[in-house]
Every structure is written in structure tokens, then in C-alpha cells.
Design a protein around this motif. Structure first.
Motif, short mmCIF file in Angstrom:
data_model
loop_
_atom_site.label_atom_id
_atom_site.label_comp_id
_atom_site.label_asym_id
_atom_site.label_seq_id
_atom_site.Cartn_x
_atom_site.Cartn_y
_atom_site.Cartn_z
N HIS A 25 0.88 -1.16 -0.17
CA HIS A 25 -0.11 -0.03 0.06
C HIS A 25 0.87 1.19 -0.06
N TYR A 26 2.22 1.17 0.59
CA TYR A 26 2.74 2.44 0.80
C TYR A 26 3.43 2.60 -0.73
N TYR A 27 3.27 1.71 -1.63
CA TYR A 27 3.82 2.03 -3.18
C TYR A 27 2.53 2.13 -3.89
N GLY A 28 1.49 2.51 -3.18
CA GLY A 28 0.15 2.72 -4.17
C GLY A 28 -0.39 1.59 -4.80
N GLU A 29 -0.03 0.59 -4.30
CA GLU A 29 -0.50 -0.84 -4.97
C GLU A 29 -1.85 -1.39 -3.96
N SER A 30 -2.61 -2.12 -4.39
CA SER A 30 -3.71 -3.02 -3.65
C SER A 30 -4.08 -3.91 -4.63
N ARG A 31 -4.69 -4.98 -3.78
CA ARG A 31 -5.43 -6.09 -4.74
C ARG A 31 -6.42 -5.77 -5.92
N PRO A 32 -7.19 -4.88 -5.57
CA PRO A 32 -8.01 -4.39 -6.59
C PRO A 32 -7.09 -3.75 -7.79
N LEU A 33 -6.21 -2.95 -7.42
CA LEU A 33 -5.69 -2.60 -8.51
C LEU A 33 -4.61 -3.47 -9.12
N VAL A 34 -3.89 -4.48 -8.46
CA VAL A 34 -3.43 -5.83 -9.21
C VAL A 34 -4.54 -6.42 -10.13
N GLU A 35 -5.95 -6.72 -9.76
CA GLU A 35 -6.76 -7.31 -10.51
C GLU A 35 -6.98 -6.48 -11.90
N ALA A 36 -7.01 -5.23 -11.69
CA ALA A 36 -7.22 -4.27 -12.87
C ALA A 36 -6.10 -4.33 -13.82
N ALA A 37 -4.82 -4.46 -13.12
CA ALA A 37 -3.85 -4.62 -14.16
C ALA A 37 -3.67 -5.71 -14.89
N LEU A 38 -4.00 -6.89 -14.19
CA LEU A 38 -3.98 -8.06 -14.95
C LEU A 38 -4.81 -8.32 -15.92
N ALA A 39 -6.27 -7.70 -15.75
CA ALA A 39 -7.21 -7.42 -17.05
C ALA A 39 -6.49 -6.74 -18.20
N THR A 40 -5.77 -5.84 -17.78
CA THR A 40 -5.03 -4.99 -18.86
C THR A 40 -4.14 -5.78 -19.53
N PHE A 41 -3.32 -6.59 -18.78
CA PHE A 41 -2.12 -7.35 -19.31
C PHE A 41 -2.75 -8.51 -20.09
N ARG A 42 -4.09 -9.20 -19.89
CA ARG A 42 -4.26 -10.37 -20.57
C ARG A 42 -4.19 -10.61 -22.06
N PRO A 43 -4.76 -9.47 -22.69
CA PRO A 43 -4.82 -9.45 -24.33
C PRO A 43 -3.33 -9.21 -24.53
N LEU A 44 -2.28 -8.60 -23.75
CA LEU A 44 -1.00 -8.23 -24.10
C LEU A 44 0.01 -9.74 -24.35
N LEU A 45 -0.41 -10.60 -23.78
CA LEU A 45 0.48 -11.88 -23.63
C LEU A 45 0.88 -12.63 -24.82
N GLY A 46 0.18 -12.55 -25.65
CA GLY A 46 0.57 -13.32 -27.19
C GLY A 46 0.32 -14.86 -26.77
N ASP A 47 0.82 -15.73 -27.81
CA ASP A 47 0.77 -16.77 -27.65
C ASP A 47 2.14 -17.55 -27.52
N ASP A 48 3.17 -17.16 -27.17
CA ASP A 48 4.51 -17.52 -27.02
C ASP A 48 5.08 -17.35 -25.48
N PRO A 49 4.82 -18.12 -24.67
CA PRO A 49 5.58 -18.01 -23.27
C PRO A 49 6.99 -17.65 -23.25
N PHE A 50 7.59 -18.14 -24.19
CA PHE A 50 9.07 -17.81 -24.32
C PHE A 50 9.44 -16.67 -24.70
N ALA A 51 8.66 -15.71 -25.30
CA ALA A 51 8.91 -14.44 -25.96
C ALA A 51 9.02 -13.51 -24.33
N LEU A 52 9.85 -13.69 -23.73
CA LEU A 52 9.78 -12.83 -22.28
C LEU A 52 10.17 -11.42 -22.62
N GLU A 53 11.00 -11.18 -23.52
CA GLU A 53 11.57 -9.80 -23.85
C GLU A 53 10.48 -8.97 -24.33
N ALA A 54 9.71 -9.52 -25.34
CA ALA A 54 8.51 -8.68 -25.97
C ALA A 54 7.49 -8.51 -24.91
#
Length: 347
Positions: free
Chosen positions: A48-77
Motif C-alpha cells: 500500500h505504501y507504493y500505491g498498490e492494492s489487490r483491486p489495482l493488481v486485478e485491474a492490471a491483470l485484466a489490462t495485461f491479459r490481451p497483451l501476452l500473445g501465444d508464446d510464453p518464451f517471448a519474455l523480452e517482448a
């Protein structure tokens, strides 16, 4: 790739009090990445002292979901896309990246430390942390850490020096202290000079996060090595701390993942600094992810699971300060106790 998540509520065995505040638990998030029938796990522990919380984590994960792509090995991208989409939210990024590393290791049948070419025999011992407490409670807490080789004691309240003397009378091993940015530079020097006869190994973050000159001022006037914690988030912070501290405490929940933590380790070494790997209030899942880089560290503070009333996972942290990297693939983590019933549960 399918990205899912669910709450991971952790309760501590005692009230855990530091200069930032006190709690009896932590609202973490369990992350699952499924691809080709293999599941990788990750954990976010927002501060919390870095401005984070579970709701913000969940919102970030929803944003990240379509950005992952289809290759788990593509860590850099993948890392580039996640960093370019949201400011901050390092805990959410760390959870996604550790799940990807867990998936890759399971896919290849190898532990992550072996994929990185590291030597598990070089893993240091870890300290266990005692939060701030009145003397009577500190006496009870000390009974729970018998046999640990290293203690870290949280400071930042009246009576710190007397409390630390109590700890030293009862504990003969190595002691570190952590003020969590609670002192002024002058106060830090006063306290550190008072406790120096207690053979203190190092002090973490004696002054506020932005007071980099204060870190240097304290270091020049104290015989106890000074480490930065709250002052270190990105790799650029390492250069700013050169000559001001003896070492840095790096945490996955600050760096945003193993790849950035590895970059920061190399940057710290280039500037002649020692490296500690630390943790928030985490289960053995997140702790085992950080432990994959433990052979590169001088000091470990991977103790979150020893603070819990119940650890939902089994992994690298074992008993009495031992971190064991074995040959289990990925992060080497498996569910324990009640968490075993959660394994493989659909979203």
C-alpha cells in the motif's frame, strides 16, 4: 495463453508491525497462466505504501491479459508490452513474469535456476524478521525463532535500543536491523552508534526514500553498513545510489520480475555494491521465484513464509533460514495443505 487469477489471503502468526504500519495478514493474488495443458503460477503481494492494492493488481491483470500473445518464451517482448502499458503495478507484473518462468521450466522439465546456469550450492542463508513489538511480546516472538542463524529486527519506535539489547541478550547469531525509512539522518546516526556494540551486521533504509544524500551522510558516520531498500525500484536507482550505500535490497514486488531483478543485480555489482534479495509478506510461491536468483546474492531476506500462520505452498524456503533449490521444474513449488485442493481449480 490464458491468464487467470484468484485471491490469496495470507494470515501472519503474529501482528507484523513495521514503521509503515501493522497488519495481521496480506491480501495477495494468485496468478495462473495456462498454455498447451501446462500451468504456471505466480503471486502478487501489493504494497500500500507504493500505491498498490489487490483491486489495482486485478485491474492490471485484466489490462495485461490481451497483451501476452501465444508464446510464453517471448519474455523480452512480453515484458516490453507490459511495461509500456501501465505505470507502476510492479507486483502484478512480477506475478505474470514468475508464472511465465514457472511455465517455461515445467515445459522444459528444468528448474529456473538451472535454466539461468546458477549454482545452488552458493545460496546464502536467509534471515527471519521480527516486527516491532513491546518487550513482553518480543520475548514471545524470540521463542519462535530459536535455531535461526540470522535475525532482522524492525526498528523505528521509541525504545528501539533497549528492545534490541533484549534481543541480543537472547540471541547469539547474526542480527540485522531495518528502519523502513523512519529516521532522520541525525537520528539514524544516534541510534546506530548506540547499537553498534551489539555487533549489528547491517542496517536497511535508515532515512526516507528520497533522501539519497542522507544515506551517504549516515554511511559516513556509522560503523554499520548501510543498505537501501525503499530507495531502490528501477535499475536507474542503482546508479544514483553508487557511493551512498554499501548494498541494496532487491524484491520482486519492486522490480516487477526476475528479469529486471537480474539486471539490477548486475548493475549493483558493477557499482561495487552488495546484494540482498528480500520479500514482502508472501507465500513460498513468490519466495521460491526470488530464490531462483539466490546464488547471485550476498544476503537473503526470503522469510515471508516463516511469518505466516499457514503457508499455502511448499517450495525453496525450508526451516531455520535454509533456502533449498532442488530439481523440481519451474519454480519448484507445489500446493500444501488446504491449497492442494485449489490446484487445478478452474477460473
Amino acid at each position: 495463453m490464458h491468464l487467470g487469477h484468484e485471491p490469496l489471503d495470507l494470515a501472519t502468526a503474529f501482528e507484523f508491525r513495521i514503521a509503515h504500519g501493522a497488519s495481521h495478514g496480506h491480501a495477495n493474488t494468485l496468478v495462473r497462466i495456462e498454455h498447451e495443458g501446462i500451468e504456471g503460477l505466480g503471486e502478487a503481494s501489493p504494497a500500500h505504501y507504493y500505491g498498490e492494492s489487490r483491486p489495482l493488481v486485478e485491474a492490471a491483470l485484466a489490462t495485461f491479459r490481451p497483451l501476452l500473445g501465444d508464446d510464453p518464451f517471448a519474455l523480452e517482448a512480453i515484458e516490453r508490452r507490459l511495461r509500456g502499458t501501465l505505470e507502476g503495478q510492479a507486483a502484478a507484473r512480477a506475478a505474470v513474469e514468475m508464472a511465465l518462468h514457472d511455465w517455461i521450466g515445467k515445459r522444459l522439465g528444468l528448474p529456473v535456476w538451472k535454466l539461468l546456469g546458477l549454482d545452488p550450492a552458493r545460496t546464502p542463508l536467509s534471515c527471519v524478521t521480527l516486527g516491532m513489538a513491546p518487550p513482553e511480546e518480543m520475548e514471545r516472538k524470540l521463542e519462535t525463532v530459536v535455531g535461526f542463524p540470522i535475525l532482522k529486527v524492525k526498528l523505528g519506535a521509541p525504545g528501539d535500543v533497549d528492545n534490541l539489547r533484549l534481543v541480543r541478550r537472547r540471541f547469539g547469531g547474526r542480527i540485522r536491523v531495518d528502519a523502513n525509512a523512519s529516521w532522520s539522518a541525525a537520528e539514524a546516526v544516534r541510534v546506530l552508534r548506540a547499537i553498534e556494540p551489539l555487533e549489528i551486521e547491517l542496517v536497511e533504509q535508515p532515512v526516507p526514500r528520497a533522501d539519497l544524500d542522507g544515506l551517504r551522510w549516515v554511511r559516513e558516520r556509522s560503523g554499520i553498513p548501510v543498505f537501501a531498500d525503499e530507495s531502490v525500484h528501477g535499475v536507474e536507482d542503482i546508479g544514483n545510489l553508487a557511493g551512498r550505500v554499501d548494498g541494496v535490497n532487491l524484491k520482486l514486488m519492486k522490480t516487477g520480475g526476475l528479469r529486471e531483478m537480474l539486471r539490477q543485480i548486475h548493475a549493483a555489482r558493477a557499482h561495487g555494491m552488495q546484494v540482498m534479495l528480500g520479500s514482502m509478506v508472501e507465500s513460498s510461491l513468490a519466495l521460491s521465484a526470488a530464490a531462483q536468483l539466490a546464488p547471485l546474492a550476498d544476503h537473503l531476506d526470503l522469510d515471508g513464509h516463516w511469518l505466516l500462520a499457514e503457508d499455502p505452498f511448499e517450495g525453496a524456503p525450508r526451516e531455520r533460514g535454509r533456502i533449498v533449490l532442488d530439481d523440481r521444474p519451474g519454480l519448484g513449488v507445489r500446493p500444501a495443505g488446504r491449497a492442494a485442493a485449489m490446484a487445478g481449480r478452474p477460473e
